[in-house]
Design an enzyme around this catalytic site. Structure first.
Site, short mmCIF file in Angstrom:
data_model
loop_
_atom_site.label_atom_id
_atom_site.label_comp_id
_atom_site.label_asym_id
_atom_site.label_seq_id
_atom_site.Cartn_x
_atom_site.Cartn_y
_atom_site.Cartn_z
N ASN A 152 -13.40 -9.84 -7.90
CA ASN A 152 -12.17 -10.62 -8.09
C ASN A 152 -12.24 -11.82 -7.15
OD1 ASN A 152 -9.62 -11.64 -8.24
ND2 ASN A 152 -8.58 -9.84 -7.40
N GLU A 169 -6.04 0.14 -5.29
CA GLU A 169 -6.19 -0.81 -4.19
C GLU A 169 -5.03 -0.65 -3.22
OE1 GLU A 169 -8.91 -4.33 -5.53
OE2 GLU A 169 -6.80 -4.90 -5.70
N SER A 217 -11.36 -4.13 0.86
CA SER A 217 -12.38 -4.25 1.92
C SER A 217 -13.67 -3.50 1.60
CB SER A 217 -11.81 -3.80 3.27
OG SER A 217 -10.78 -4.68 3.67
N GLY A 249 -13.12 -8.04 -3.54
CA GLY A 249 -12.57 -9.38 -3.33
C GLY A 249 -13.56 -10.25 -2.59
N GLY A 250 -13.34 -10.41 -1.28
CA GLY A 250 -14.11 -11.34 -0.46
C GLY A 250 -15.62 -11.22 -0.61
O1 LIG Z 1 -7.92 -7.30 -3.72
C1 LIG Z 1 -9.09 -6.97 -3.77
C2 LIG Z 1 -9.82 -6.99 -5.05
O2 LIG Z 1 -8.96 -7.14 -6.14
C3 LIG Z 1 -9.83 -6.55 -2.57
O3 LIG Z 1 -10.07 -7.68 -1.78
P1 LIG Z 1 -11.05 -7.56 -0.50
O4 LIG Z 1 -12.32 -6.93 -1.00
O5 LIG Z 1 -11.23 -8.96 -0.05
O6 LIG Z 1 -10.35 -6.67 0.48
#
Ligand SMILES: O=C(CO)COP(=O)(O)O
Length: 251
Positions: A12, A166, A211, A232-233
């Protein structure tokens, strides 16, 4: 009975990425040899069509991050499931906690968007998860149960639905729940799905998100009832995203 669940590693990108980000996308597509899992990247709307044509002919799939419940009409700034499909998407993330918070999306709206995704021929990835206060109060299972019950329409099947757990406090914080906590909540989600959809629930994929990084992916992906990750990141860097995908125990 549909119990075979292929691992899905979904990225994402949230509100990140410009045209030059194609380099990372191409890096992901080029590095998939030997990876058994399904891989999906969900860029912002502006990049979706270009990314989809860029990965055509590879196993890398492209998805959206949200869609409007309606097919078309007077909804300034919104995008429909049909438009995402037209741009080359095969899936769409729905009910992400950032949408629920920033745009006041409740379970009823998310449910309408899931129906829209089906109408438009997309695979919905429905996000659920508790706040830190809810977790500290011991309410995580109840919150997630309510979200799953109220966000998922009756016509869900193993083939047309993915759920992502999540925990909101784990998103972008570097903190993750213990594997026991993840197993407990994923088990709760599976149980809630089984109550409603019977044996079909055994085939519905439940991703973990919050994370996920190359160094914790193996343990999270080996946890009971974890069928992949919503990243995410770490999905913004091809090397990290591929390392997460390689940590998956099965394809
Ligand atoms: O919200 C997320 C994916 O949809 C998770 O984000 P992170 O992996 O940056 O914590």
């Amino acid at each position: 009975m549909p119990t075979e669940r292929r691992i899905l590693i979904a990225g994402n990108w949230k509100m990140n990425g410009l045209r030059q980000s194609k380099t990372e996308l191409r890096g992901i597509a080029a590095g998939m040899d030997g990876i058994g899992a399904d891989l999906l990247v969900c860029p912002p709307f502006t990049l979706l069509a270009a990314f989809a044509s860029d990965v055509a002919g590879t196993r890398l799939m492209i998805g959206g991050q949200d869609c409007h419940p309606a097919e078309s009409g007077a909804h300034t700034g919104d995008v429909s499931a049909e438009m995402l499909k037209d741009a080359g998407a095969v899936a769409v993330i729905l009910g992400h906690s950032e949408r629920r918070a920033d745009h006041h999306e409740g379970d009823a709206v998310v449910k309408a968007k899931v129906k829209a995704a089906w109408r438009g021929g997309l695979l919905p990835i429905v996000c659920v998860g508790e706040t830190l206060d809810e977790r500290d109060a011991g309410e995580a299972p109840a919150v997630v149960t309510r979200q799953v019950r109220q966000s998922i329409p009756d016509a869900a099947t193993a083939a047309n639905l993915v759920i992502a757990y999540e925990p909101i406090w784990a998103i972008g914080t570097g903190r993750t729940p213990t594997v026991d906590d993840v197993a407990q909540i994923h088990g709760t989600i599976r149980h809630v799905l089984a109550e409603r959809f019977g044996a079909e629930a055994g085939g519905i994929r439940i991703l973990y998100g919050g994370s996920v990084k190359p160094d914790n992916a193996a343990i999270l992906l080996a946890t009971a009832d974890v069928d992949g990750a919503l990243v995410g990141g770490a999905s913004l860097k091809a090397a990290d995203f591929l390392a997460i995908a390689r940590a998956a125990p099965r394809g």
